[in-house]
Design a protein around this motif. Structure first.
Motif, PDB file in Angstrom:
ATOM      1  N   THR A  15     -13.862  -1.030  -8.811  1.00  0.00           N
ATOM      2  CA  THR A  15     -12.595  -1.282  -9.503  1.00  0.00           C
ATOM      3  C   THR A  15     -11.455  -1.418  -8.498  1.00  0.00           C
ATOM      4  O   THR A  15     -10.521  -2.185  -8.714  1.00  0.00           O
ATOM      5  N   GLU A  16     -11.552  -0.727  -7.379  1.00  0.00           N
ATOM      6  CA  GLU A  16     -10.551  -0.899  -6.319  1.00  0.00           C
ATOM      7  C   GLU A  16     -10.580  -2.334  -5.783  1.00  0.00           C
ATOM      8  O   GLU A  16      -9.525  -2.940  -5.541  1.00  0.00           O
ATOM      9  N   ALA A  17     -11.769  -2.892  -5.604  1.00  0.00           N
ATOM     10  CA  ALA A  17     -11.879  -4.286  -5.159  1.00  0.00           C
ATOM     11  C   ALA A  17     -11.242  -5.222  -6.178  1.00  0.00           C
ATOM     12  O   ALA A  17     -10.572  -6.197  -5.807  1.00  0.00           O
ATOM     13  N   MET A  18     -11.423  -4.919  -7.450  1.00  0.00           N
ATOM     14  CA  MET A  18     -10.803  -5.720  -8.497  1.00  0.00           C
ATOM     15  C   MET A  18      -9.283  -5.614  -8.425  1.00  0.00           C
ATOM     16  O   MET A  18      -8.577  -6.612  -8.600  1.00  0.00           O
ATOM     17  N   ALA A  19      -8.758  -4.420  -8.167  1.00  0.00           N
ATOM     18  CA  ALA A  19      -7.309  -4.223  -8.041  1.00  0.00           C
ATOM     19  C   ALA A  19      -6.752  -5.089  -6.914  1.00  0.00           C
ATOM     20  O   ALA A  19      -5.693  -5.723  -7.068  1.00  0.00           O
ATOM     21  N   ASP A  20      -7.457  -5.133  -5.798  1.00  0.00           N
ATOM     22  CA  ASP A  20      -7.020  -5.969  -4.679  1.00  0.00           C
ATOM     23  C   ASP A  20      -6.953  -7.440  -5.092  1.00  0.00           C
ATOM     24  O   ASP A  20      -6.012  -8.150  -4.732  1.00  0.00           O
ATOM     25  N   LEU A  21      -7.955  -7.893  -5.838  1.00  0.00           N
ATOM     26  CA  LEU A  21      -7.989  -9.290  -6.278  1.00  0.00           C
ATOM     27  C   LEU A  21      -6.875  -9.605  -7.273  1.00  0.00           C
ATOM     28  O   LEU A  21      -6.261 -10.678  -7.214  1.00  0.00           O
ATOM     29  N   VAL A  22      -6.599  -8.681  -8.199  1.00  0.00           N
ATOM     30  CA  VAL A  22      -5.492  -8.883  -9.150  1.00  0.00           C
ATOM     31  C   VAL A  22      -4.178  -9.019  -8.384  1.00  0.00           C
ATOM     32  O   VAL A  22      -3.374  -9.924  -8.653  1.00  0.00           O
ATOM     33  N   ALA A  23      -3.964  -8.152  -7.409  1.00  0.00           N
ATOM     34  CA  ALA A  23      -2.737  -8.212  -6.608  1.00  0.00           C
ATOM     35  C   ALA A  23      -2.662  -9.520  -5.828  1.00  0.00           C
ATOM     36  O   ALA A  23      -1.590 -10.135  -5.744  1.00  0.00           O
ATOM     37  N   GLN A  24      -3.782  -9.972  -5.283  1.00  0.00           N
ATOM     38  CA  GLN A  24      -3.803 -11.253  -4.563  1.00  0.00           C
ATOM     39  C   GLN A  24      -3.391 -12.396  -5.485  1.00  0.00           C
ATOM     40  O   GLN A  24      -2.621 -13.282  -5.092  1.00  0.00           O
ATOM     41  N   GLY A  25      -3.906 -12.381  -6.719  1.00  0.00           N
ATOM     42  CA  GLY A  25      -3.560 -13.422  -7.677  1.00  0.00           C
ATOM     43  C   GLY A  25      -2.086 -13.423  -8.025  1.00  0.00           C
ATOM     44  O   GLY A  25      -1.456 -14.476  -8.126  1.00  0.00           O
ATOM     45  N   ALA A  26      -1.514 -12.234  -8.196  1.00  0.00           N
ATOM     46  CA  ALA A  26      -0.086 -12.133  -8.497  1.00  0.00           C
ATOM     47  C   ALA A  26       0.747 -12.648  -7.331  1.00  0.00           C
ATOM     48  O   ALA A  26       1.714 -13.396  -7.520  1.00  0.00           O
ATOM     49  N   ARG A  27       0.352 -12.265  -6.130  1.00  0.00           N
ATOM     50  CA  ARG A  27       1.101 -12.699  -4.942  1.00  0.00           C
ATOM     51  C   ARG A  27       0.991 -14.208  -4.735  1.00  0.00           C
ATOM     52  O   ARG A  27       1.966 -14.857  -4.362  1.00  0.00           O
ATOM     53  N   ALA A  28      -0.195 -14.767  -4.972  1.00  0.00           N
ATOM     54  CA  ALA A  28      -0.384 -16.207  -4.819  1.00  0.00           C
ATOM     55  C   ALA A  28       0.472 -16.988  -5.809  1.00  0.00           C
ATOM     56  O   ALA A  28       0.851 -18.131  -5.550  1.00  0.00           O
ATOM     57  N   ALA A  29       0.796 -16.367  -6.936  1.00  0.00           N
ATOM     58  CA  ALA A  29       1.637 -17.012  -7.953  1.00  0.00           C
ATOM     59  C   ALA A  29       3.123 -16.725  -7.736  1.00  0.00           C
ATOM     60  O   ALA A  29       3.957 -17.095  -8.572  1.00  0.00           O
ATOM     61  N   GLY A  30       3.461 -16.056  -6.643  1.00  0.00           N
ATOM     62  CA  GLY A  30       4.856 -15.855  -6.295  1.00  0.00           C
ATOM     63  C   GLY A  30       5.454 -14.504  -6.615  1.00  0.00           C
ATOM     64  O   GLY A  30       6.639 -14.278  -6.356  1.00  0.00           O
ATOM     65  N   ALA A  31       4.684 -13.602  -7.169  1.00  0.00           N
ATOM     66  CA  ALA A  31       5.197 -12.261  -7.493  1.00  0.00           C
ATOM     67  C   ALA A  31       4.993 -11.318  -6.312  1.00  0.00           C
ATOM     68  O   ALA A  31       4.212 -11.604  -5.396  1.00  0.00           O
ATOM     69  N   THR A  32       5.669 -10.204  -6.359  1.00  0.00           N
ATOM     70  CA  THR A  32       5.304  -9.107  -5.469  1.00  0.00           C
ATOM     71  C   THR A  32       4.375  -8.213  -6.282  1.00  0.00           C
ATOM     72  O   THR A  32       4.483  -8.128  -7.508  1.00  0.00           O
ATOM     73  N   ALA A  33       3.445  -7.567  -5.607  1.00  0.00           N
ATOM     74  CA  ALA A  33       2.479  -6.713  -6.306  1.00  0.00           C
ATOM     75  C   ALA A  33       2.226  -5.466  -5.487  1.00  0.00           C
ATOM     76  O   ALA A  33       1.947  -5.546  -4.293  1.00  0.00           O
ATOM     77  N   ASP A  34       2.339  -4.328  -6.136  1.00  0.00           N
ATOM     78  CA  ASP A  34       2.040  -3.044  -5.517  1.00  0.00           C
ATOM     79  C   ASP A  34       0.731  -2.521  -6.086  1.00  0.00           C
ATOM     80  O   ASP A  34       0.568  -2.454  -7.311  1.00  0.00           O
ATOM     81  N   ILE A  35      -0.183  -2.143  -5.208  1.00  0.00           N
ATOM     82  CA  ILE A  35      -1.444  -1.532  -5.614  1.00  0.00           C
ATOM     83  C   ILE A  35      -1.235  -0.020  -5.559  1.00  0.00           C
ATOM     84  O   ILE A  35      -0.892   0.517  -4.511  1.00  0.00           O
ATOM     85  N   ILE A  36      -1.433   0.637  -6.708  1.00  0.00           N
ATOM     86  CA  ILE A  36      -1.078   2.054  -6.840  1.00  0.00           C
ATOM     87  C   ILE A  36      -2.250   2.833  -7.417  1.00  0.00           C
ATOM     88  O   ILE A  36      -2.758   2.492  -8.493  1.00  0.00           O
ATOM     89  N   GLN A  37      -2.669   3.878  -6.728  1.00  0.00           N
ATOM     90  CA  GLN A  37      -3.690   4.758  -7.284  1.00  0.00           C
ATOM     91  C   GLN A  37      -3.070   5.489  -8.470  1.00  0.00           C
ATOM     92  O   GLN A  37      -1.892   5.849  -8.456  1.00  0.00           O
ATOM     93  N   CYS A  38      -3.866   5.700  -9.510  1.00  0.00           N
ATOM     94  CA  CYS A  38      -3.321   6.230 -10.770  1.00  0.00           C
ATOM     95  C   CYS A  38      -2.619   7.572 -10.601  1.00  0.00           C
ATOM     96  O   CYS A  38      -1.657   7.849 -11.307  1.00  0.00           O
ATOM     97  N   GLY A  39      -3.057   8.381  -9.660  1.00  0.00           N
ATOM     98  CA  GLY A  39      -2.411   9.671  -9.437  1.00  0.00           C
ATOM     99  C   GLY A  39      -0.998   9.554  -8.895  1.00  0.00           C
ATOM    100  O   GLY A  39      -0.234  10.521  -8.911  1.00  0.00           O
ATOM    101  N   ASP A  40      -0.631   8.361  -8.412  1.00  0.00           N
ATOM    102  CA  ASP A  40       0.702   8.122  -7.856  1.00  0.00           C
ATOM    103  C   ASP A  40       1.611   7.337  -8.804  1.00  0.00           C
ATOM    104  O   ASP A  40       2.666   6.860  -8.398  1.00  0.00           O
ATOM    105  N   PHE A  41       1.170   7.182 -10.057  1.00  0.00           N
ATOM    106  CA  PHE A  41       1.957   6.409 -11.010  1.00  0.00           C
ATOM    107  C   PHE A  41       2.307   7.274 -12.208  1.00  0.00           C
ATOM    108  O   PHE A  41       1.500   8.080 -12.664  1.00  0.00           O
TER     109      PHE A  41
END
Length: 139
Positions: A15-41
């Motif tokens: 699921t961490e690998a999936m999180a990285d890919l979701v963030a990559q997709g957001a960034r490629a579309a022009g957004a900023t994306a923060d990857i956050i472990q659930c304990g830090d949110f």
């Protein structure tokens, strides 16, 4: 520019690998994306973001992980009403019913669930493409 929070829990790294890919997709579309472990949110960080992706693998009998992820999600879900949200996670058995139940719960809570992605174990090429797609949808 939109700002996307990619919040996840991962026991094996899938699921961490999936999180990285979701963030990559957001960034490629022009957004900023923060990857956050659930304990830090927490709910006090919701105002900092325009869209959210939550990732959790299937645990036990097709359930969300209840030690760290579910307590965080229970706290933030009421504050996400109307927000753009995507859900993702991996599984190793059964058929992915936990995601269907999670989507239903989120929609009943008033979240705008734009899409979800599941991967059998580590994300294959199709799941990777889907993760990047939902990141772009949130951007």
């Amino acid at each position: 520019m939109s700002k996307v929070a990619v919040v996840f829990w991962s026991g094996t790294g899938n699921t961490e690998a999936m999180a990285d890919l979701v963030a990559q997709g957001a960034r490629a579309a022009g957004a900023t994306a923060d990857i956050i472990q659930c304990g830090d949110f927490s709910a006090d960080r919701i105002a900092d973001y325009d869209a959210f992706a939550f990732g959790c693998p299937a645990m036990g009998d097709e359930e969300l992980e209840d030690g760290e992820f579910l307590p965080m999600y229970d706290e933030v879900e009421p504050a996400l009403s109307g927000q753009k949200v995507a859900l993702f996670g991996s599984y190793d058995w059964n058929d992915g019913e936990w995601m269907e139940l999670w989507e239903q719960r989120a929609e009943e809570a008033g979240l705008n669930v734009v899409d979800s992605v599941i991967a059998k174990d580590y994300p294959d090429d199709d799941a990777a493409t889907d993760c990047m797609r939902i990141g772009a949808q949130l951007a």
